[in-house]
Scaffold this motif. Structure first.
Motif, PDB file in Angstrom:
ATOM      1  N   MET A   1      -0.046  -7.509 -29.488  1.00 47.02           N
ATOM      2  CA  MET A   1      -0.572  -8.266 -28.351  1.00 47.02           C
ATOM      3  C   MET A   1      -1.395  -7.345 -27.446  1.00 47.02           C
ATOM      4  N   MET A   2      -2.565  -7.804 -27.032  1.00 49.95           N
ATOM      5  CA  MET A   2      -3.421  -7.022 -26.152  1.00 49.95           C
ATOM      6  C   MET A   2      -2.881  -7.073 -24.720  1.00 49.95           C
ATOM      7  N   ARG A   3      -2.772  -5.898 -24.095  1.00 51.03           N
ATOM      8  CA  ARG A   3      -2.337  -5.805 -22.695  1.00 51.03           C
ATOM      9  C   ARG A   3      -3.572  -5.563 -21.828  1.00 51.03           C
ATOM     10  N   LEU A   4      -3.791  -6.453 -20.875  1.00 48.99           N
ATOM     11  CA  LEU A   4      -4.979  -6.358 -20.037  1.00 48.99           C
ATOM     12  C   LEU A   4      -4.577  -6.117 -18.592  1.00 48.99           C
ATOM     13  N   GLY A   5      -5.005  -4.987 -18.039  1.00 44.12           N
ATOM     14  CA  GLY A   5      -4.665  -4.625 -16.675  1.00 44.12           C
ATOM     15  C   GLY A   5      -5.569  -5.305 -15.666  1.00 44.12           C
ATOM     16  N   THR A   6      -4.981  -5.790 -14.569  1.00 45.05           N
ATOM     17  CA  THR A   6      -5.733  -6.533 -13.574  1.00 45.05           C
ATOM     18  C   THR A   6      -5.080  -6.401 -12.210  1.00 45.05           C
ATOM     19  N   ARG A   7      -5.876  -6.520 -11.163  1.00 45.19           N
ATOM     20  CA  ARG A   7      -5.310  -6.727  -9.836  1.00 45.19           C
ATOM     21  C   ARG A   7      -4.540  -8.046  -9.837  1.00 45.19           C
ATOM     22  N   ALA A   8      -3.664  -8.202  -8.862  1.00 43.41           N
ATOM     23  CA  ALA A   8      -2.766  -9.359  -8.861  1.00 43.41           C
ATOM     24  C   ALA A   8      -3.312 -10.571  -8.132  1.00 43.41           C
ATOM     25  N   SER A   9      -4.496 -10.468  -7.530  1.00 45.48           N
ATOM     26  CA  SER A   9      -5.036 -11.613  -6.805  1.00 45.48           C
ATOM     27  C   SER A   9      -5.350 -12.758  -7.766  1.00 45.48           C
ATOM     28  N   ARG A  13      -6.925 -12.278 -11.559  1.00 43.47           N
ATOM     29  CA  ARG A  13      -6.207 -12.770 -12.741  1.00 43.47           C
ATOM     30  C   ARG A  13      -7.013 -13.847 -13.466  1.00 43.47           C
ATOM     31  N   THR A  14      -7.725 -14.680 -12.719  1.00 45.37           N
ATOM     32  CA  THR A  14      -8.558 -15.705 -13.342  1.00 45.37           C
ATOM     33  C   THR A  14      -9.681 -15.067 -14.150  1.00 45.37           C
ATOM     34  N   GLN A  15     -10.345 -14.077 -13.560  1.00 43.74           N
ATOM     35  CA  GLN A  15     -11.412 -13.367 -14.266  1.00 43.74           C
ATOM     36  C   GLN A  15     -10.870 -12.654 -15.500  1.00 43.74           C
ATOM     37  N   SER A  16      -9.727 -11.993 -15.331  1.00 44.80           N
ATOM     38  CA  SER A  16      -9.158 -11.223 -16.424  1.00 44.80           C
ATOM     39  C   SER A  16      -8.698 -12.127 -17.567  1.00 44.80           C
ATOM     40  N   ALA A  17      -8.108 -13.272 -17.231  1.00 34.25           N
ATOM     41  CA  ALA A  17      -7.673 -14.208 -18.265  1.00 34.25           C
ATOM     42  C   ALA A  17      -8.871 -14.750 -19.039  1.00 34.25           C
ATOM     43  N   TRP A  18      -9.974 -15.002 -18.346  1.00 35.29           N
ATOM     44  CA  TRP A  18     -11.189 -15.475 -19.033  1.00 35.29           C
ATOM     45  C   TRP A  18     -11.667 -14.421 -20.021  1.00 35.29           C
ATOM     46  N   VAL A  19     -11.719 -13.157 -19.596  1.00 32.55           N
ATOM     47  CA  VAL A  19     -12.139 -12.084 -20.497  1.00 32.55           C
ATOM     48  C   VAL A  19     -11.182 -11.979 -21.680  1.00 32.55           C
ATOM     49  N   ALA A  20      -9.888 -12.043 -21.399  1.00 33.86           N
ATOM     50  CA  ALA A  20      -8.899 -11.919 -22.469  1.00 33.86           C
ATOM     51  C   ALA A  20      -9.081 -13.003 -23.523  1.00 33.86           C
ATOM     52  N   ARG A  21      -9.353 -14.221 -23.081  1.00 34.89           N
ATOM     53  CA  ARG A  21      -9.551 -15.309 -24.050  1.00 34.89           C
ATOM     54  C   ARG A  21     -10.770 -15.062 -24.923  1.00 34.89           C
ATOM     55  N   GLN A  22     -11.827 -14.510 -24.357  1.00 31.36           N
ATOM     56  CA  GLN A  22     -13.006 -14.195 -25.160  1.00 31.36           C
ATOM     57  C   GLN A  22     -12.675 -13.137 -26.216  1.00 31.36           C
ATOM     58  N   GLU A 143     -22.474 -14.315  16.347  1.00 28.68           N
ATOM     59  CA  GLU A 143     -21.444 -13.285  16.484  1.00 28.68           C
ATOM     60  C   GLU A 143     -20.827 -13.064  15.104  1.00 28.68           C
ATOM     61  N   ILE A 144     -20.922 -11.845  14.601  1.00 28.94           N
ATOM     62  CA  ILE A 144     -20.373 -11.538  13.287  1.00 28.94           C
ATOM     63  C   ILE A 144     -18.956 -10.998  13.469  1.00 28.94           C
ATOM     64  N   VAL A 145     -17.995 -11.633  12.819  1.00 31.04           N
ATOM     65  CA  VAL A 145     -16.581 -11.302  12.978  1.00 31.04           C
ATOM     66  C   VAL A 145     -16.071 -10.650  11.698  1.00 31.04           C
ATOM     67  N   PRO A 146     -15.577  -9.399  11.761  1.00 28.49           N
ATOM     68  CA  PRO A 146     -15.044  -8.749  10.553  1.00 28.49           C
ATOM     69  C   PRO A 146     -13.777  -9.444  10.070  1.00 28.49           C
ATOM     70  N   ILE A 147     -13.715  -9.770   8.782  1.00 25.83           N
ATOM     71  CA  ILE A 147     -12.522 -10.391   8.206  1.00 25.83           C
ATOM     72  C   ILE A 147     -12.213  -9.729   6.863  1.00 25.83           C
ATOM     73  N   ARG A 148     -10.941  -9.804   6.463  1.00 29.17           N
ATOM     74  CA  ARG A 148     -10.478  -9.340   5.158  1.00 29.17           C
ATOM     75  C   ARG A 148      -9.595 -10.425   4.566  1.00 29.17           C
ATOM     76  N   GLY A 149      -9.190 -10.219   3.312  1.00 26.75           N
ATOM     77  CA  GLY A 149      -8.262 -11.145   2.677  1.00 26.75           C
ATOM     78  C   GLY A 149      -8.838 -11.742   1.417  1.00 26.75           C
ATOM     79  N   ASN A 150      -8.000 -12.478   0.688  1.00 28.89           N
ATOM     80  CA  ASN A 150      -8.485 -13.126  -0.529  1.00 28.89           C
ATOM     81  C   ASN A 150      -9.374 -14.321  -0.171  1.00 28.89           C
ATOM     82  N   ILE A 151      -9.910 -14.959  -1.188  1.00 30.71           N
ATOM     83  CA  ILE A 151     -10.859 -16.043  -0.955  1.00 30.71           C
ATOM     84  C   ILE A 151     -10.236 -17.165  -0.134  1.00 30.71           C
TER      85      ILE A 151
END
Length: 314
Positions: A1-9, A13-22, A143-151
């Motif tokens: 089984m191929m092990r694919l490393g990814t960030r947990a966001s 994971r969505t991007q990594s799963a798409w690559v894995a399926r290809q 006014e530009i407000v700095p923000i962080r976080g997931n989508i």
């Protein structure tokens, strides 16, 4: 089984799963053929500090690469715009799949249809100096407000009405099925994206057997026009000696007759340097690299180095 490393966001994971399926079954396989291995990165653990303060380039990459080199995973996937421009020892960039929409997109609060409809003095969120600079060029009153976080976290600022809008990469919104949240998608030739925005990077250890099934699948996944385009963009970024958090933008495409078009911008508070170039001959990896370096040289001769030192976000 191929092990694919990814960030947990969710996006990673969505991007990594798409690559894995290809890689496992040409896009038709299920998760039985691969395992996603979550790797916690510095950028994921520190969700409040601006990227310019916690390291910028590589902040989402180093831990995932360490897992690859340690043999804990077989393949890793990154958003290519997060990847440092210098190669890493023992690692090979084996595939760059076809690029998703490279544009920046506006997600707005209820009642705001697009950038022009934001009230005078409105508040727009972004953690990107590049986006902040271009927003201020288009709408100096904002006014530009700095923000962080997931989508989801960043969209919520607009959806709750705390901000009039936030700017995000269209690629992430599309990959997560949030296309209906996009109020306006900016023309990437006008509102220039980050170098390699919308593209993915698939890395392996450089001792991977070139005759293996994985190596062959990676070769099939690689998309030459995308690779040439992002090679030019990243060569420009490297020649400018600018990180992913600098106010630098670049976008490139390969035309129908296999010519490369590259446009880039470096943004200061009082000066903007924007340049464009086109190759005269069919593009190759070497000519794409050269095009990026040449355009960066032109921009440096015009004063880009001083602009790179300016602060855009607190």
């Amino acid at each position: 089984m191929m092990r694919l490393g990814t960030r947990a966001s969710t996006l990673a994971r969505t991007q990594s799963a798409w690559v894995a399926r290809q890689l496992v079954a040409g896009g038709e396989g299920d998760s039985d053929g691969f395992q996603l291995v979550n790797v916690s990165t510095h950028g994921d653990r520190d969700r409040t500090s601006p990227l310019t303060r916690i390291g910028g380039t590589g902040v989402f990459v180093s831990a995932v690469r360490e897992a690859l080199l340690a043999g804990e995973v077989d393949v890793v996937v990154h958003s290519l715009k997060d990847l440092p421009t210098l190669p890493a020892d023992g690692i090979r960039l084996a595939a760059i799949p076809v690029r998703e929409n490279p544009a920046d997109a506006l997600v707005t609060r209820e009642g705001v249809s697009d950038l022009a409809a934001i009230p005078h003095g409105g508040r727009v969120g972004t953690g990107s100096p590049r986006r902040a600079a271009q927003l201020m060029l288009a709408r100096p009153d904002l006014e530009i407000v700095p923000i962080r976080g997931n989508i989801e976290t960043r969209m919520a600022f607009a959806e709750r009405g705390e901000l009039d809008a936030v700017v995000l990469a269209a690629a992430g919104l599309l990959r997560l099925g949030f296309e209906a949240r996009i109020a306006e998608s900016f023309d990437p030739w006008q509102f220039l994206p980050a170098p390699a925005q919308g593209a993915l990077a698939v890395e392996v250890r450089d001792d991977l057997n070139p005759e293996s099934d994985l190596a062959r699948a990676l070769s099939e996944l690689d998309h030459a026009p995308t690779r040439f385009a992002v090679t030019a963009e990243r060569a420009l970024l490297r020649a400018l000696e600018a990180g992913c958090s600098a106010p630098v933008a670049a976008f490139s495409e390969v035309s129908a007759d296999n010519r490369l078009i590259l446009k880039a911008g470096v943004y200061g508070r009082n000066t903007t340097i924007v340049r464009e170039s086109r190759t005269d001959t069919p593009v190759t990896a070497a000519s794409a690299e050269a095009a990026g370096r040449a355009l960066a040289k032109d921009m440096l001769a015009s004063g880009a180095r001083n602009l790179l030192a300016e602060e855009w976000l607190a």
